[in-house]
Design a protein around this motif. Structure first.
Motif, mmCIF file in Angstrom:
data_model
loop_
_atom_site.group_PDB
_atom_site.id
_atom_site.type_symbol
_atom_site.label_atom_id
_atom_site.label_comp_id
_atom_site.label_asym_id
_atom_site.label_seq_id
_atom_site.Cartn_x
_atom_site.Cartn_y
_atom_site.Cartn_z
ATOM 1 N N ASN A 13 0.849 -1.175 0.000
ATOM 2 C CA ASN A 13 0.000 0.000 0.000
ATOM 3 C C ASN A 13 0.891 1.233 0.000
ATOM 4 O O ASN A 13 1.740 1.381 0.877
ATOM 5 C CB ASN A 13 -0.907 -0.023 1.226
ATOM 6 C CG ASN A 13 -1.917 1.091 1.232
ATOM 7 O OD1 ASN A 13 -1.563 2.265 1.164
ATOM 8 N ND2 ASN A 13 -3.183 0.726 1.324
ATOM 9 N N GLU A 14 0.686 2.111 -0.954
ATOM 10 C CA GLU A 14 1.510 3.327 -1.079
ATOM 11 C C GLU A 14 1.349 4.254 0.130
ATOM 12 O O GLU A 14 2.238 5.028 0.437
ATOM 13 C CB GLU A 14 1.131 4.098 -2.347
ATOM 14 C CG GLU A 14 1.417 3.371 -3.629
ATOM 15 C CD GLU A 14 2.905 3.244 -3.938
ATOM 16 O OE1 GLU A 14 3.688 4.092 -3.484
ATOM 17 O OE2 GLU A 14 3.271 2.289 -4.632
ATOM 18 N N ILE A 33 3.991 -8.005 8.200
ATOM 19 C CA ILE A 33 3.999 -6.551 8.077
ATOM 20 C C ILE A 33 4.620 -6.221 6.724
ATOM 21 O O ILE A 33 5.740 -6.648 6.433
ATOM 22 C CB ILE A 33 4.797 -5.885 9.217
ATOM 23 C CG1 ILE A 33 4.272 -6.346 10.580
ATOM 24 C CG2 ILE A 33 4.723 -4.364 9.095
ATOM 25 C CD1 ILE A 33 5.086 -5.866 11.763
ATOM 26 N N VAL A 34 3.885 -5.478 5.889
ATOM 27 C CA VAL A 34 4.338 -5.157 4.543
ATOM 28 C C VAL A 34 4.597 -3.654 4.446
ATOM 29 O O VAL A 34 3.710 -2.844 4.733
ATOM 30 C CB VAL A 34 3.293 -5.601 3.494
ATOM 31 C CG1 VAL A 34 3.747 -5.231 2.092
ATOM 32 C CG2 VAL A 34 3.041 -7.101 3.599
ATOM 33 N N PHE A 35 5.821 -3.319 4.052
ATOM 34 C CA PHE A 35 6.262 -1.931 3.913
ATOM 35 C C PHE A 35 6.577 -1.616 2.453
ATOM 36 O O PHE A 35 7.202 -2.428 1.776
ATOM 37 C CB PHE A 35 7.592 -1.702 4.650
ATOM 38 C CG PHE A 35 7.574 -1.845 6.130
ATOM 39 C CD1 PHE A 35 7.494 -0.734 6.947
ATOM 40 C CD2 PHE A 35 7.706 -3.095 6.730
ATOM 41 C CE1 PHE A 35 7.536 -0.861 8.327
ATOM 42 C CE2 PHE A 35 7.754 -3.230 8.106
ATOM 43 C CZ PHE A 35 7.663 -2.107 8.912
ATOM 44 N N LYS A 36 6.193 -0.442 2.000
ATOM 45 C CA LYS A 36 6.745 0.127 0.783
ATOM 46 C C LYS A 36 8.020 0.874 1.208
ATOM 47 O O LYS A 36 8.167 1.265 2.376
ATOM 48 C CB LYS A 36 5.774 1.125 0.135
ATOM 49 C CG LYS A 36 4.575 0.524 -0.545
ATOM 50 C CD LYS A 36 4.902 -0.247 -1.800
ATOM 51 C CE LYS A 36 5.301 0.657 -2.937
ATOM 52 N NZ LYS A 36 5.714 -0.060 -4.140
ATOM 53 N N GLU A 56 11.652 -10.446 3.162
ATOM 54 C CA GLU A 56 12.020 -9.853 1.875
ATOM 55 C C GLU A 56 12.364 -8.397 2.121
ATOM 56 O O GLU A 56 11.768 -7.753 2.974
ATOM 57 C CB GLU A 56 10.838 -9.958 0.905
ATOM 58 C CG GLU A 56 11.134 -9.538 -0.515
ATOM 59 C CD GLU A 56 12.132 -10.457 -1.196
ATOM 60 O OE1 GLU A 56 13.182 -9.962 -1.642
ATOM 61 O OE2 GLU A 56 11.879 -11.675 -1.256
ATOM 62 N N GLY A 57 13.357 -7.865 1.404
ATOM 63 C CA GLY A 57 13.660 -6.446 1.481
ATOM 64 C C GLY A 57 14.787 -6.113 2.428
ATOM 65 O O GLY A 57 15.666 -6.932 2.703
ATOM 66 N N ALA A 90 13.682 -0.582 1.301
ATOM 67 C CA ALA A 90 13.176 -1.167 0.058
ATOM 68 C C ALA A 90 11.805 -1.744 0.385
ATOM 69 O O ALA A 90 11.454 -1.880 1.551
ATOM 70 C CB ALA A 90 14.119 -2.276 -0.419
ATOM 71 N N ASP A 91 11.023 -2.046 -0.634
ATOM 72 C CA ASP A 91 9.768 -2.756 -0.370
ATOM 73 C C ASP A 91 10.123 -4.003 0.440
ATOM 74 O O ASP A 91 11.052 -4.736 0.079
ATOM 75 C CB ASP A 91 9.091 -3.162 -1.674
ATOM 76 C CG ASP A 91 8.544 -1.967 -2.451
ATOM 77 O OD1 ASP A 91 8.620 -0.832 -1.951
ATOM 78 O OD2 ASP A 91 8.038 -2.187 -3.567
ATOM 79 N N SER A 92 9.423 -4.238 1.546
ATOM 80 C CA SER A 92 9.836 -5.286 2.483
ATOM 81 C C SER A 92 8.653 -6.034 3.063
ATOM 82 O O SER A 92 7.566 -5.476 3.239
ATOM 83 C CB SER A 92 10.634 -4.666 3.638
ATOM 84 O OG SER A 92 11.798 -4.013 3.166
#
Length: 113
Positions: A13-14, A33-36, A56-57, A90-92
């Protein structure tokens, strides 16, 4: 047996960090937990020990005034009540393991700080 997939229904999500409960066991709660890139979770603490895996990231993980650059595959464990913050370089995708006694709502509340 319980099974989940950290990549299932994955969304970036941006505008905000996304927190998704993945699984609850007899002893823990697993959260994605998803980070841009450049998104943050402000300084906070958990009332119970936690474990954080960078799936990832790349994340800058702040603890007690020190910044640790964590990359894919890194896992850290914090004792209860240790202040920490996260910033995505980074996207993570981060896997957070909470104590069964902790709550997902507490984690989501960090985003409102």
């Amino acid at each position: 047996m319980k099974k989940t997939n950290i990549l299932e229904n994955l969304e970036y999500n941006e505008n905000k960090v996304l927190i998704t409960p993945l699984m609850e066991t007899e002893i823990s709660k697993e959260i994605r937990i998803v980070f841009k890139k450049d998104q943050i979770m402000k300084e906070h603490k958990a009332g119970y020990p936690i474990s954080v895996e960078i799936f990832e990231g790349e994340i800058d993980f702040g603890v007690d005034g020190n910044i640790y650059n964590l990359i894919k595959g890194d896992i850290v464990v914090l004792e209860a009540n240790v202040k920490h913050d996260l910033k995505a370089n980074a996207d993570s995708i981060v896997r957070l393991t909470l104590s069964k006694k902790d709550t997902v709502n507490r984690v989501k509340g960090v985003l409102k700080l």
